[in-house]
Enzyme design. Structure first.
Site, mmCIF file in Angstrom:
data_model
loop_
_atom_site.group_PDB
_atom_site.id
_atom_site.type_symbol
_atom_site.label_atom_id
_atom_site.label_comp_id
_atom_site.label_asym_id
_atom_site.label_seq_id
_atom_site.Cartn_x
_atom_site.Cartn_y
_atom_site.Cartn_z
ATOM 1 C CG ASP A 19 -1.841 1.125 1.364
ATOM 2 O OD1 ASP A 19 -2.103 1.507 0.269
ATOM 3 O OD2 ASP A 19 -2.309 1.505 2.278
ATOM 4 C CG ASN A 20 4.609 1.560 0.863
ATOM 5 O OD1 ASN A 20 5.882 1.471 0.290
ATOM 6 N ND2 ASN A 20 4.227 0.820 1.692
ATOM 7 C CB CYS A 63 7.165 0.019 -18.518
ATOM 8 S SG CYS A 63 8.446 -1.191 -18.967
ATOM 9 C CB CYS A 77 -5.556 2.250 2.711
ATOM 10 S SG CYS A 77 -6.020 1.495 1.073
ATOM 11 C CB CYS A 135 11.799 0.400 -18.794
ATOM 12 S SG CYS A 135 11.432 0.147 -17.336
ATOM 13 C CB CYS A 250 -7.102 17.162 8.564
ATOM 14 S SG CYS A 250 -5.201 16.885 8.762
#
Ligand SMILES: [Zn+2]
Length: 297
Positions: A19-20, A63, A77, A135, A250
């Protein structure tokens, strides 16, 4: 020595469920360098994506994304939220592709991105750009020939939990303890909550004014007017020369820093005579250090 590539060499197929961004580049490069297909899935809020990199002559992650995005533009998330069912759906689809590759049937996601829209209950597929000769890792003259420091490369930590932006000076921020003493002493001020409305409805501090960061970024006239109105009201209670203190909060203290930067730019133009400060760590710090009964989400 047991390095990461040794680990990759022990397996035939790799599934990326991270998740990063730094981890995505690391796993991609390791798969290219060790010649393994990479079944990659991701999910955010109500949406998911699935593709297979470095497979059957198709592109690798680099790529498609040669350079990492600026760290403060990435929503993970932890910040953006994800409905638990969505990673469940994407994980099942990911397992299906792994099994298809393992059994020799093969995957059709080699140059294809499968997108799931949980809100509209739709799947959509788009064809990806092909493998790029230029690439940095899978191209004709690769410059990445071993694993690098991916946190340095991406400018962000390889974690989904503790992303902490540091956009402001010490003088532009206060701690939750300092804010608590402002509340306790009934010092006149404005508490500006810049989370989206849906999060404010889950929980908020009393007397906070909600203007979502997106509205501040867009300089939405009706929202800026709301803030100006509040400032005007407070000015009447204060010495006419005094600057009205505005504290911005926040969830975790990242968006609030962005809001402080924008409001400082607006200061002297649309929003007059204010001193704007960020509350470090946001409402989750408030819940942890000041008010344990405050909902954490
Ligand atoms: Zn590539």
């Amino acid at each position: 020595m047991f390095d990461s590539l040794t680990l990759y060499n022990m397996y035939d197929i790799v599934a990326d469920c991270s998740d990063n961004v730094p981890t995505r580049y690391l796993v991609n490069d390791a798969c290219v360098l060790s010649g393994k297909p990479l079944v990659s899935a991701s999910a955010l809020r109500m949406e998911g994506q699935l593709t297979v990199y470095n497979y059957n002559g198709g592109p690798c992650y680099r790529c498609l994304y040669p350079a990492p995005p600026p760290p403060d533009t990435v929503t993970n998330c932890s910040d953006g939220g994800v409905l638990g069912v969505v990673p469940g759906i994407m994980g099942c689809l990911q397992a299906l592709e792994v099994l298809k590759i393992a059994s020799g049937q093969g995957s059709s996601c080699g140059q294809q991105l499968l997108m799931f829209d949980g809100e509209g209950s739709r799947f959509r597929s788009i064809r990806l750009r092909p493998k790029q000769a230029g690439c940095a890792v899978c191209g004709e003259n690769p410059t990445v020939t071993q694993l690098q420091n991916y946190e340095t490369f991406c400018g962000s930590a390889a974690t989904d939990k503790c992303r902490r932006l540091n956009l402001l000076s010490k003088e532009q921020r206060i701690t939750v303890q300092e804010y608590k003493s402002i509340v306790d002493s009934s010092t006149p001020h404005i508490l500006l909550d810049v989370r989206p409305r849906v999060e404010v409805d889950i929980c908020h501090l009393p007397f906070s004014l909600n203007i979502p960061l997106a509205s501040i970024e867009d300089r939405k006239a009706e929202h800026i007017h709301l803030l100006k109105e509040r400032i005007g009201e407070l000015k009447q209670q204060l010495d006419a020369q005094a600057h009205v203190p505005v504290y911005v909060v926040c969830k975790q203290g990242n968006d609030s820093q962005k809001a402080v930067q924008i409001l400082e730019k607006l200061s002297g133009q649309e929003v007059d005579c204010v001193s704007v400060k960020d509350i470090c760590g946001g409402l989750m710090a408030w819940a942890q250090k000041i008010e344990p009964s405050f909902p954490q989400y």
